[in-house]
Motif scaffolding. Structure first.
Motif, PDB file in Angstrom:
ATOM      1  N   HIS A  53       0.846  -1.436  -0.062  1.00  0.00           N
ATOM      2  CA  HIS A  53      -0.196  -0.149  -0.092  1.00  0.00           C
ATOM      3  C   HIS A  53       0.911   1.502  -0.239  1.00  0.00           C
ATOM      4  O   HIS A  53       0.762   1.891  -0.913  1.00  0.00           O
ATOM      5  N   SER A  54       1.885   1.541   0.940  1.00  0.00           N
ATOM      6  CA  SER A  54       3.001   2.311   0.936  1.00  0.00           C
ATOM      7  C   SER A  54       4.203   2.679  -0.301  1.00  0.00           C
ATOM      8  O   SER A  54       4.045   3.639  -0.911  1.00  0.00           O
ATOM      9  N   PHE A  55       3.934   1.689  -0.753  1.00  0.00           N
ATOM     10  CA  PHE A  55       4.322   1.548  -2.070  1.00  0.00           C
ATOM     11  C   PHE A  55       4.159   2.172  -3.461  1.00  0.00           C
ATOM     12  O   PHE A  55       3.986   3.206  -4.169  1.00  0.00           O
ATOM     13  N   THR A  56       2.361   1.660  -3.217  1.00  0.00           N
ATOM     14  CA  THR A  56       1.642   2.230  -4.208  1.00  0.00           C
ATOM     15  C   THR A  56       1.532   4.074  -4.752  1.00  0.00           C
ATOM     16  O   THR A  56       0.722   4.783  -5.690  1.00  0.00           O
ATOM     17  N   ALA A  57       1.319   4.256  -2.728  1.00  0.00           N
ATOM     18  CA  ALA A  57       0.847   5.524  -2.640  1.00  0.00           C
ATOM     19  C   ALA A  57       2.426   6.177  -2.992  1.00  0.00           C
ATOM     20  O   ALA A  57       2.409   7.450  -3.744  1.00  0.00           O
ATOM     21  N   PHE A  58       3.757   6.041  -2.916  1.00  0.00           N
ATOM     22  CA  PHE A  58       4.870   6.441  -3.300  1.00  0.00           C
ATOM     23  C   PHE A  58       4.424   6.753  -4.818  1.00  0.00           C
ATOM     24  O   PHE A  58       4.807   7.653  -4.997  1.00  0.00           O
ATOM     25  N   VAL A  59       4.909   5.565  -5.667  1.00  0.00           N
ATOM     26  CA  VAL A  59       4.495   5.751  -7.257  1.00  0.00           C
ATOM     27  C   VAL A  59       3.852   6.698  -7.653  1.00  0.00           C
ATOM     28  O   VAL A  59       3.516   7.396  -9.139  1.00  0.00           O
ATOM     29  N   THR A  60       2.416   6.352  -7.023  1.00  0.00           N
ATOM     30  CA  THR A  60       1.202   7.051  -7.622  1.00  0.00           C
ATOM     31  C   THR A  60       1.638   8.343  -7.236  1.00  0.00           C
ATOM     32  O   THR A  60       1.626   9.849  -8.793  1.00  0.00           O
ATOM     33  N   ALA A  61       2.154   9.385  -6.453  1.00  0.00           N
ATOM     34  CA  ALA A  61       2.427  10.399  -6.211  1.00  0.00           C
ATOM     35  C   ALA A  61       3.797  11.226  -6.898  1.00  0.00           C
ATOM     36  O   ALA A  61       3.656  11.834  -6.938  1.00  0.00           O
ATOM     37  N   ALA A  62       4.488  10.350  -7.218  1.00  0.00           N
ATOM     38  CA  ALA A  62       5.697  10.260  -7.927  1.00  0.00           C
ATOM     39  C   ALA A  62       5.303  10.190  -9.235  1.00  0.00           C
ATOM     40  O   ALA A  62       5.660  11.094 -10.232  1.00  0.00           O
ATOM     41  N   ALA A  63       4.618   9.617 -10.300  1.00  0.00           N
ATOM     42  CA  ALA A  63       4.262   9.589 -11.430  1.00  0.00           C
ATOM     43  C   ALA A  63       3.318  11.566 -11.621  1.00  0.00           C
ATOM     44  O   ALA A  63       3.402  11.864 -12.425  1.00  0.00           O
ATOM     45  N   ASP A  64       2.387  11.262 -10.426  1.00  0.00           N
ATOM     46  CA  ASP A  64       1.271  13.234 -10.364  1.00  0.00           C
ATOM     47  C   ASP A  64       2.570  14.085 -10.464  1.00  0.00           C
ATOM     48  O   ASP A  64       1.695  14.660 -11.428  1.00  0.00           O
ATOM     49  N   ASP A  65       3.359  13.487 -10.276  1.00  0.00           N
ATOM     50  CA  ASP A  65       4.633  14.844  -9.803  1.00  0.00           C
ATOM     51  C   ASP A  65       4.433  14.904 -11.466  1.00  0.00           C
ATOM     52  O   ASP A  65       5.068  16.512 -11.751  1.00  0.00           O
ATOM     53  N   LEU A  66       5.392  13.325 -11.618  1.00  0.00           N
ATOM     54  CA  LEU A  66       5.849  13.820 -12.904  1.00  0.00           C
ATOM     55  C   LEU A  66       4.810  14.386 -13.481  1.00  0.00           C
ATOM     56  O   LEU A  66       5.584  15.242 -15.582  1.00  0.00           O
ATOM     57  N   LEU A  67       3.857  13.921 -14.036  1.00  0.00           N
ATOM     58  CA  LEU A  67       2.614  13.896 -15.232  1.00  0.00           C
ATOM     59  C   LEU A  67       2.254  15.482 -15.036  1.00  0.00           C
ATOM     60  O   LEU A  67       1.206  16.252 -16.036  1.00  0.00           O
TER      61      LEU A  67
END
Length: 68
Positions: A53-67
């Motif tokens: 769950h924490s890893f998914t939240a991190f990846v989602t936040a990183a992708a949102d920031d990049l996009l």
């Protein structure tokens, strides 16, 4: 965050975006209840394990920031 996980036999993988030039890469291994993360340039330095769950939240936040 998990401690003292046995990473023997873990299947490590890195992003296809990493390429073969070395660079700033991390590798991840799916441990069922946790995701282990390590530096691909120094795999013997240790690993950080977090819940999926924490890893998914991190990846989602990183992708949102990049996009943006």
């Amino acid at each position: 965050m998990a401690t003292n996980l046995d990473l023997t036999g873990a299947t490590w993988r890195k992003s296809s975006y990493s390429g073969d030039t070395g660079g700033e890469c991390v590798e991840v291994a799916d441990l069922n209840r946790h995701i282990a993360i390590r530096d691909s340039k120094d795999p013997d330095a240790g690993a950080l394990a977090v819940t999926s769950h924490s890893f998914t939240a991190f990846v989602t936040a990183a992708a949102d920031d990049l996009l943006g």
